[in-house]
Design a protein around this motif. Sequence first.
Motif, PDB file in Angstrom:
ATOM      1  N   SER A   1      71.658-109.881 -63.065  1.00 48.64           N
ATOM      2  CA  SER A   1      71.857-111.172 -62.389  1.00 48.64           C
ATOM      3  C   SER A   1      71.870-111.001 -60.873  1.00 48.64           C
ATOM      4  O   SER A   1      71.311-111.829 -60.145  1.00 48.64           O
ATOM      5  N   ALA A   2      72.478-109.922 -60.396  1.00 46.46           N
ATOM      6  CA  ALA A   2      72.512-109.668 -58.952  1.00 46.46           C
ATOM      7  C   ALA A   2      71.109-109.428 -58.405  1.00 46.46           C
ATOM      8  O   ALA A   2      70.757-109.929 -57.327  1.00 46.46           O
TER       9      ALA A   2
ATOM     10  N   VAL B   1      75.429-108.185 -65.441  1.00 48.35           N
ATOM     11  CA  VAL B   1      75.884-108.405 -64.064  1.00 48.35           C
ATOM     12  C   VAL B   1      74.877-107.852 -63.040  1.00 48.35           C
ATOM     13  O   VAL B   1      74.462-108.581 -62.136  1.00 48.35           O
ATOM     14  N   PRO B   2      74.458-106.575 -63.138  1.00 49.78           N
ATOM     15  CA  PRO B   2      73.479-106.105 -62.139  1.00 49.78           C
ATOM     16  C   PRO B   2      72.118-106.789 -62.261  1.00 49.78           C
ATOM     17  O   PRO B   2      71.450-107.005 -61.243  1.00 49.78           O
TER      18      PRO B   2
ATOM     19  N   VAL C   1      69.285-112.796 -58.248  1.00 48.05           N
ATOM     20  CA  VAL C   1      69.717-113.594 -57.097  1.00 48.05           C
ATOM     21  C   VAL C   1      69.117-113.043 -55.807  1.00 48.05           C
ATOM     22  O   VAL C   1      68.629-113.803 -54.960  1.00 48.05           O
ATOM     23  N   ALA C   2      69.116-111.719 -55.657  1.00 49.60           N
ATOM     24  CA  ALA C   2      68.548-111.103 -54.457  1.00 49.60           C
ATOM     25  C   ALA C   2      67.053-111.393 -54.342  1.00 49.60           C
ATOM     26  O   ALA C   2      66.548-111.691 -53.253  1.00 49.60           O
TER      27      ALA C   2
END
Length: 107
Positions: A90-91, A87-88, A94-95
């Motif tokens: 992937s974040a 999850v992090p 995206v950022a």
Amino acid sequence: MQELEFRTLLYRYFFFGWLFKDVTRGTLFERAAAWRYNREQARWLPLYLRRWMWWGLAFYGLGGVVEMILESPVLSLLFYVPSALSVPVSAVTVAAWIGLKALPGPL
């Protein structure tokens, strides 16, 4: 052409840092060229995002299977933790992708 080691290929499969150049070094023209290069390389970031999302979902599913079938919540942690770590990552992906597409280059 020299073949890469398996661990190098595995690293490049999951992490995209090797694709980009440092925009904090060099003259103004070199930094601008590195920024343009990084913006072009940003086209690969959705691929890395998909990889991390699929691996995260697969590990989450395996954790659920292990927990339900084997009734071993401790063993299922071996699958849930990598799933949660996706999850992090992937974040951040995206950022980075949004930042490279939306932000102006160095001045």
